[in-house]
Design a protein around this motif. Sequence first.
Motif, PDB file in Angstrom:
ATOM      1  N   THR A   1       0.851  -1.192   0.000  1.00 37.75           N
ATOM      2  CA  THR A   1       0.000   0.000   0.000  1.00 37.75           C
ATOM      3  C   THR A   1       0.884   1.238   0.000  1.00 37.75           C
ATOM      4  N   PHE A   2       0.368   2.287  -0.585  1.00 36.01           N
ATOM      5  CA  PHE A   2       1.116   3.540  -0.674  1.00 36.01           C
ATOM      6  C   PHE A   2       0.666   4.487   0.421  1.00 36.01           C
ATOM      7  N   ASP A   3       1.620   5.075   1.139  1.00 35.75           N
ATOM      8  CA  ASP A   3       1.339   6.017   2.221  1.00 35.75           C
ATOM      9  C   ASP A   3       1.767   7.406   1.766  1.00 35.75           C
ATOM     10  N   TRP A   4       0.786   8.215   1.356  1.00 34.47           N
ATOM     11  CA  TRP A   4       1.069   9.564   0.861  1.00 34.47           C
ATOM     12  C   TRP A   4       1.769  10.408   1.911  1.00 34.47           C
ATOM     13  N   SER A   5       1.391  10.282   3.175  1.00 35.85           N
ATOM     14  CA  SER A   5       1.968  11.128   4.214  1.00 35.85           C
ATOM     15  C   SER A   5       3.464  10.886   4.357  1.00 35.85           C
ATOM     16  N   VAL A   6       3.890   9.631   4.232  1.00 41.07           N
ATOM     17  CA  VAL A   6       5.324   9.319   4.312  1.00 41.07           C
ATOM     18  C   VAL A   6       6.054   9.917   3.117  1.00 41.07           C
ATOM     19  N   PHE A   7       5.503   9.693   1.924  1.00 48.28           N
ATOM     20  CA  PHE A   7       6.136  10.216   0.715  1.00 48.28           C
ATOM     21  C   PHE A   7       6.169  11.740   0.730  1.00 48.28           C
TER      22      PHE A   7
ATOM     23  N   GLY B   1       6.205  13.824   3.188  1.00 48.51           N
ATOM     24  CA  GLY B   1       7.201  14.339   4.118  1.00 48.51           C
ATOM     25  C   GLY B   1       8.602  14.291   3.532  1.00 48.51           C
ATOM     26  N   LYS B   2       8.951  13.179   2.904  1.00 50.88           N
ATOM     27  CA  LYS B   2      10.268  13.055   2.288  1.00 50.88           C
ATOM     28  C   LYS B   2      10.410  13.997   1.090  1.00 50.88           C
ATOM     29  N   LEU B   3       9.309  14.145   0.339  1.00 51.53           N
ATOM     30  CA  LEU B   3       9.329  15.034  -0.818  1.00 51.53           C
ATOM     31  C   LEU B   3       9.668  16.452  -0.402  1.00 51.53           C
ATOM     32  N   HIS B   4       8.976  16.967   0.592  1.00 51.20           N
ATOM     33  CA  HIS B   4       9.204  18.353   1.001  1.00 51.20           C
ATOM     34  C   HIS B   4      10.568  18.537   1.657  1.00 51.20           C
ATOM     35  N   ALA B   5      11.057  17.513   2.326  1.00 51.12           N
ATOM     36  CA  ALA B   5      12.406  17.590   2.875  1.00 51.12           C
ATOM     37  C   ALA B   5      13.434  17.708   1.755  1.00 51.12           C
ATOM     38  N   GLU B   6      13.202  16.974   0.665  1.00 45.00           N
ATOM     39  CA  GLU B   6      14.118  17.047  -0.476  1.00 45.00           C
ATOM     40  C   GLU B   6      14.051  18.405  -1.154  1.00 45.00           C
ATOM     41  N   LEU B   7      12.861  18.965  -1.293  1.00 45.22           N
ATOM     42  CA  LEU B   7      12.733  20.286  -1.910  1.00 45.22           C
ATOM     43  C   LEU B   7      13.397  21.348  -1.050  1.00 45.22           C
ATOM     44  N   ASP B   8      13.276  21.230   0.259  1.00 43.64           N
ATOM     45  CA  ASP B   8      13.958  22.162   1.168  1.00 43.64           C
ATOM     46  C   ASP B   8      15.474  22.055   0.988  1.00 43.64           C
ATOM     47  N   ARG B   9      15.958  20.826   0.858  1.00 45.90           N
ATOM     48  CA  ARG B   9      17.392  20.623   0.678  1.00 45.90           C
ATOM     49  C   ARG B   9      17.879  21.271  -0.616  1.00 45.90           C
ATOM     50  N   LEU B  10      17.127  21.082  -1.703  1.00 52.45           N
ATOM     51  CA  LEU B  10      17.520  21.643  -2.986  1.00 52.45           C
ATOM     52  C   LEU B  10      17.463  23.169  -2.970  1.00 52.45           C
ATOM     53  N   GLU B  11      16.465  23.723  -2.318  1.00 50.39           N
ATOM     54  CA  GLU B  11      16.397  25.180  -2.219  1.00 50.39           C
ATOM     55  C   GLU B  11      17.605  25.714  -1.460  1.00 50.39           C
ATOM     56  N   GLY B  12      18.001  25.004  -0.419  1.00 53.59           N
ATOM     57  CA  GLY B  12      19.182  25.413   0.332  1.00 53.59           C
ATOM     58  C   GLY B  12      20.432  25.411  -0.534  1.00 53.59           C
TER      59      GLY B  12
ATOM     60  N   LEU C   1      -1.062  18.548  -1.190  1.00 48.45           N
ATOM     61  CA  LEU C   1      -2.309  17.934  -0.741  1.00 48.45           C
ATOM     62  C   LEU C   1      -2.104  17.233   0.602  1.00 48.45           C
ATOM     63  N   PRO C   2      -3.010  17.426   1.548  1.00 51.53           N
ATOM     64  CA  PRO C   2      -2.882  16.730   2.834  1.00 51.53           C
ATOM     65  C   PRO C   2      -3.085  15.227   2.702  1.00 51.53           C
ATOM     66  N   GLY C   3      -3.821  14.828   1.680  1.00 55.77           N
ATOM     67  CA  GLY C   3      -4.052  13.410   1.417  1.00 55.77           C
ATOM     68  C   GLY C   3      -4.459  13.246  -0.029  1.00 55.77           C
ATOM     69  N   LEU C   4      -4.303  12.042  -0.565  1.00 60.38           N
ATOM     70  CA  LEU C   4      -4.695  11.816  -1.946  1.00 60.38           C
ATOM     71  C   LEU C   4      -6.198  11.633  -2.061  1.00 60.38           C
ATOM     72  N   PRO C   5      -6.808  12.193  -3.110  1.00 58.92           N
ATOM     73  CA  PRO C   5      -8.233  11.964  -3.319  1.00 58.92           C
ATOM     74  C   PRO C   5      -8.477  10.522  -3.734  1.00 58.92           C
ATOM     75  N   LYS C   6      -9.681  10.041  -3.488  1.00 54.17           N
ATOM     76  CA  LYS C   6     -10.040   8.702  -3.951  1.00 54.17           C
ATOM     77  C   LYS C   6     -10.252   8.707  -5.460  1.00 54.17           C
ATOM     78  N   SER C   7     -10.841   9.794  -5.969  1.00 51.94           N
ATOM     79  CA  SER C   7     -11.081   9.925  -7.406  1.00 51.94           C
ATOM     80  C   SER C   7     -10.728  11.331  -7.841  1.00 51.94           C
ATOM     81  N   VAL C   8     -10.276  11.463  -9.089  1.00 52.97           N
ATOM     82  CA  VAL C   8      -9.914  12.777  -9.614  1.00 52.97           C
ATOM     83  C   VAL C   8     -10.285  12.858 -11.081  1.00 52.97           C
ATOM     84  N   LEU C   9     -10.756  14.032 -11.486  1.00 49.79           N
ATOM     85  CA  LEU C   9     -10.949  14.347 -12.892  1.00 49.79           C
ATOM     86  C   LEU C   9      -9.823  15.276 -13.306  1.00 49.79           C
TER      87      LEU C   9
END
Length: 480
Positions: free
Chosen positions: A79-85, A87-98, A165-173
């Motif tokens: 299963t995919f955990d958006w909250s874990v991903f 968090g790591k995503l934004h940490a990486e973007l912060d690192r690159l901005e630095g 996004l705080p969480g992934l939607p179940k469905s998206v258009l």
Amino acid sequence: MSDFDYDLFVIGGGSGGVRAARVAAGETGAKVALAEESRYGGTCVIRGCVPKKLMVFASEYAGMPAAARANGWDIPDGTFDWSVFRGKLHAELDRLEGIYRKLLAGSGVETFDARATLKDAHTVELSTGETKTAKHILIATGGRPVRPDAENANLGLVSDDIFDLPGLPKSVLIVGGGYIACEFACILNGLGVEVTQFYRGAQILRGFDDEARGLIAEQMKASGIDLHLGTEIVEMCREADLDETRDAPVEARDFAAAAEAPSGPDGQPISVKSTSGQRRSFDAVFFATGRRPNTDGLGLEALGIEVGRDGAIPVDDYSQTAVPSVYAIGDVTNRVNLTPVAIREGMAFVETVFKGNPTPVDHELIPSAVFTQPEFGSIGQTEEEARDKGPIEVYCTSFSPMQSAFAERSDRVLMKLIVCADTRRVLGCHIVAPGAGEMIQLAGIAVKMGATKEDFDRTVAVHPTMSEEIVTMRTPMRKS
């Protein structure tokens, strides 16, 4: 002693602006300042290429367990955990901005975390109230996604919103058929979101090779994306605001599950009526219907710089505007909106202005990649473009690659060369396959150098690979 505070003032801290500032300061000794009102790194690092590609990587793991099992591994589905991903995503973007900030500081560039606007041909005004003068001003403010001019369009997301996004939607258009729409359709589908895509045109990825985009559309639909061509939104509103006496009831939904997803900007599902007459409800609507240069409120018109209807700053071959001391590079000029192009334009600007070497920007034969699943790599003319210009030969093959065939998957790839029948020069190369972005970078060197079909033929194949087909196709599929 200079009459100005700086030799160069750069407005915008994206890839193009940062590169120009660093090189001008570090290699020519120019006194340089840069102002950025948001985050350093710009669209590519903070809101575009980098976070999107990290999401592509994450989404591709969805099919890994099944593929592994087909190869003898006993691996269960996960299963995919958006909250874990996230968090790591934004940490990486912060690192690159630095890193961007450190590179500027290390080159001696003075930075201002503020909005800068043009006061006159040599003066910028900062949102802090300060004014600074410069012999040259470089505008590198990039672009932004725009929502369509339609009722309740504010209920929809744009690409800048996806990463927060705080969480992934179940469905998206997803509305749109360009590369951003198609990439995110594949990403979200891979992350487990139920994806529907509307595009008003006859086929996605307009402007790319017809055969290639047709295969990508087929593969997207085969992966579970509900793609509707020739379809637009007629109405959209919060489901709670729907007048049920006017339309048929919305289709049944799992409201308990949907309540856990970020349905619309206020947490409510969104009801959409399409040109087909159907009404459906989605947890989120994502508009990928275009971008616009960030020129609003910069003070350009007062200086005599008239922007185009699309908001872009007109420039000459050397990125100079109608005001000789003011230059512009990157997406704000709406020439070729790619990060490496903005960087090249920034380098050419420094060569021209600070190194005394007038250097026009070469916008011909630029390789590009679309990170759909499968990926699409392209350089040069499409078959349709080349056919209108003279006699051509088309070398093309589509097949199921070894890895997919062994796992009994229906994936197909495409390798295609467009060849001038008179000069034998390869006019275009188009690849639809896993890793096509990596392949086209290398093929692009040969095409840029003017390689002929016979040059490709003389190259020994690397076997067994998908890309060997590029040098083993001997008989043209068709001529025109």
